[in-house]
Write a protein that holds these residues in place. Sequence first.
Motif, short mmCIF file in Angstrom:
data_model
loop_
_atom_site.label_atom_id
_atom_site.label_comp_id
_atom_site.label_asym_id
_atom_site.label_seq_id
_atom_site.Cartn_x
_atom_site.Cartn_y
_atom_site.Cartn_z
N ILE A 192 0.82 -1.23 0.00
CA ILE A 192 0.00 0.00 0.00
C ILE A 192 0.85 1.27 0.00
N LYS A 238 0.82 4.45 -6.48
CA LYS A 238 -0.27 4.06 -5.56
C LYS A 238 -1.07 2.88 -6.08
N LEU A 275 -4.12 2.43 -7.30
CA LEU A 275 -5.35 2.40 -6.49
C LEU A 275 -6.40 1.47 -7.08
N LEU A 333 -7.24 11.29 -0.77
CA LEU A 333 -5.87 11.11 -0.27
C LEU A 333 -5.09 12.43 -0.30
N LYS A 380 -8.71 6.85 -2.10
CA LYS A 380 -8.60 5.45 -1.67
C LYS A 380 -10.03 4.91 -1.59
#
Length: 468
Positions: free
Chosen positions: A42, A47, A49, A153, A143
Amino acid sequence: MADYAVASYLKDLESQFTIPKDKLKEMTLIFKNELEIGLTKIDGMLKDLPTFVYNLPDGSEVGKFLTADLGGTNLRIGLVELLGSGEFKIKKDSVMIPEALKCGSGRGIFSFVAENIEKFLEHPEIEAELPLKLGFTFSFPVKQESLAHGQILGWSKEIEARDVIGQDVVGLLQQSLHSRNLDIAVEALINDTVGTLLAQIYRDPRTKMSVILGTGSNAAYVEKSCNITKISHQEPSELTVINIEWGSFGDTKSEYNPNISNLLPSTKYDLELDFESKNSGKQRFEKMISGMYLGEIFRLIIVEMIQLGLIHKSEHFEAMKINRPYSIKTKEMSNFHEIFLSKNYEKCEEISRTKFGVSGAKSEVLSKICELISLRSCHLCAVGITSVHRHLLNSGDLSKDHLFSVALDGALYQKYPNYSKILQNLVCEMENVEKDEVCRVVLVMAEDLSSIGAAAAIAAAQKKQITN
Ligand code: GLC
């Protein structure tokens, strides 16, 4: 100032902005590896996502949906009608996000979205369609916890609205809608890259990736759910979509190769731009690629040339506030470059005096600077696209002979002179395509489609519920 001084300055700029082939290869390898690390951890550099989009559209989806699309520059509200067979209709209104809101309270931004939805619903033909479900395209890192929930975020693209980091985007919008007595359910929350990807999949199911080259830059792609090992729950479908948030490439050290301290080929102009920016140290890849920043890099070079006496201030310098950050927009730089390429040198002279505030600058010198900045942006974008392609080839999700169709959107891609052509050529070059071979990576213009993708996300999820 003698011409040779300008020529030697340009030569030096060229060496700073040209990324050597070996460096491009190294960046591509690291990008691919960081992409893979991001799927397992994570806190990776990328990232990656998860988007909770488990149902990819297949083009057969139908229905009418309300959409709101909040980017870095504009807010678009629309009524999207999916007609099936990859066809759609859209009626939309667009409004610029006021500058004051970008550094005010975060709630102000959501209230602005709700206010504009309310205005849109005042069109009698739209009101007649109520009740409608809303698909919200929110072009900032989120997120997600489900298709219709996700925490902010952070902001990017020089927006730094206060007080909402960590809060649920849909909750914030839903509250603002309720306070206006608007009974509208937000059913999908998606990034603009995800919207563009889903919309293009709706039109052509062979699409695997999307890239935004607008105010910001980012990409999304279709990933096998089982490769995303950083989430604990079992993903309910074989494929899903990953929002890479590639703007942060190079922000931290590479986990894969910690010895590399200068992953990005940053110049002193990039360092200065980053230092002065609202999110210093963050989104450094994006700051070398996207429309929010290219004009500012150009401005920093112009100001330096004036300081060095290589060019002079024109009578418009003060009025145009050229000493102020972001006073030259990428749109103006692009416009100048286009006019130069059309050989209208007189007009170029006029623009340099009136818009860039300089005199005594030869148009070919300024256009060369535009070319260096935009070409570097193209190269970096090609690194990102090639890396994703390599990852999919490597993980066996795609074979070498398969077409890899990438949907692209954003004003930089659509409007900067030759950007789309150059990017396609660079990608083929990085794929080592020989002269008589066909390049399997095909870039497709997907103009203003992210709202269609938001509608398709809701429709595909609904269809799944019905068939279950
Ligand atoms: C910024 C945002 C990202 C968005 C991109 C393009 O990079 O962080 O979420 O997709 O801009 O708009």
